[in-house]
Design an enzyme around this catalytic site. Structure first.
Site, PDB file in Angstrom:
ATOM      1  N   LYS A   1       0.943  -1.187  -0.011  1.00  0.00           N
ATOM      2  CA  LYS A   1      -0.035   0.115  -0.145  1.00  0.00           C
ATOM      3  C   LYS A   1       0.980   1.444  -0.009  1.00  0.00           C
ATOM      4  CE  LYS A   1      -1.844   2.315   3.392  1.00  0.00           C
ATOM      5  NZ  LYS A   1      -2.577   2.678   4.716  1.00  0.00           N
TER       6      LYS A   1
ATOM      7  N   HIS B   1     -10.497   1.664   2.911  1.00  0.00           N
ATOM      8  CA  HIS B   1     -11.634   2.311   2.245  1.00  0.00           C
ATOM      9  C   HIS B   1     -11.767   1.444   0.908  1.00  0.00           C
ATOM     10  CE1 HIS B   1     -12.197   5.476   4.960  1.00  0.00           C
ATOM     11  NE2 HIS B   1     -11.126   6.087   4.549  1.00  0.00           N
TER      12      HIS B   1
END
Ligand code: SF4
Length: 278
Positions: free
Chosen positions: A132, A152
């Site tokens: 990420k 999210h």
């Protein structure tokens, strides 16, 4: 969970609808090293805590050289709002030290001269830097097409049914993203996740994606799902918390019914028992 071809088609439509809703957003401009530290601060905490901790860190130490010259405790004091501040302070310090050791300067500019794969591997070799974080730096700092999956994006894509709950999400999603759409789709899924598809109770009645979404469609029985796909309408039995009701909604009304958090399930009338129809 959709087959990968269906998931690709669904994500292309999700991208189109979210771009209609939110436009093609542009990220805030940050230097790649700023992005790296900011993303380390975002690990396992809320966006608000990350922003507060990052602002406090930059106010206390205006340059990364200042951070490098500070003690772990001084850095931890500056980023208290992020939680796990001692651990994060040590991680930030070791990342900055490693960059200087390996490159002789406190900058990630050298990544421009590497291939995307080399730049990715270099970032992943830093302590505490996973996909990420590396992908955010590559995508937003160098426009390298990588698709970062934050909390999210992970939640929304799982509810949509385009990726399973298990498995490495970056590996699953990367081949499904429409070409060249990594940045706007990433930012728009975050917008949707913050404003509509929130963690506790998704606000499905406000969402532009109910007909594409497993979370909503799971309430419809298989025959009703087939009817919806074929554009056909039928009488339905709607089960809510406070009882059952027979209705004949059009497509839009049916999607609104399925999106209603009080509705548990909806069945096509042909699946109703004689007793229920009576
Ligand atoms: S329909 Fe509901 S669960 Fe599905 S993406 Fe939208 S808000 Fe999330």
């Amino acid at each position: 969970m959709l087959a990968s071809m269906d998931a690709r088609v669904t994500l292309a439509e999700v991208d189109r609808r979210l771009a209609d809703l939110y436009g093609d957003p542009q990220p805030e401009q940050h230097e790649p090293l700023d992005l790296l530290v900011r993303t380390i601060l975002s690990q396992n905490t809320s966006d608000r805590n990350r922003d507060r901790a990052y602002a406090s860190l930059r106010a206390r130490f205006p340059t990364w050289e200042d951070v490098l010259g500070a003690t772990p405790q001084e850095i931890a004091d500056a980023i208290q709002g992020a939680g796990l501040h001692k651990q994060r302070a040590e991680r930030i310090l070791s990342v900055l030290q490693l960059i200087v050791q390996k490159q002789g300067a406190l900058s990630l500019d050298f990544l421009r001269n590497l291939t995307p794969e080399e730049a990715e591997q270099w970032l992943l070799s830093l302590p505490g830097v996973g996909k990420k974080t590396a992908y955010i730096v590559l995508l937003m700092g160098y426009a390298i097409p990588r698709f970062p999956v934050d909390t999210h994006v992970a939640r929304v894509t799982q509810r949509l049914g385009v990726r399973p709950a298990s498995g490495e999400p970056h590996a699953v999603l990367a081949p499904l993203i429409p070409q060249g759409r990594q940045l706007p789709l990433h930012l728009n899924l975050i917008n949707l996740g913050r404003q509509v598809c929130v963690a506790r109770r998704p606000r499905c009645p406000q969402c532009p994606l109910p007909d594409l979404c497993d979370y909503v469609m799971a309430k419809a029985d298989p025959r009703l799902r087939a009817n919806l796909r074929a554009g056909e309408t039928s009488a339905v039995l709607v089960r809510r918390g406070d009882g059952v009701q027979t209705m004949r909604p059009d497509r839009e009304e049916l999607l609104a019914i399925l999106s209603d958090p009080m509705v548990h399930s909806v069945e096509a009338s042909g699946t109703l028992s004689t007793k229920e129809v009576a």
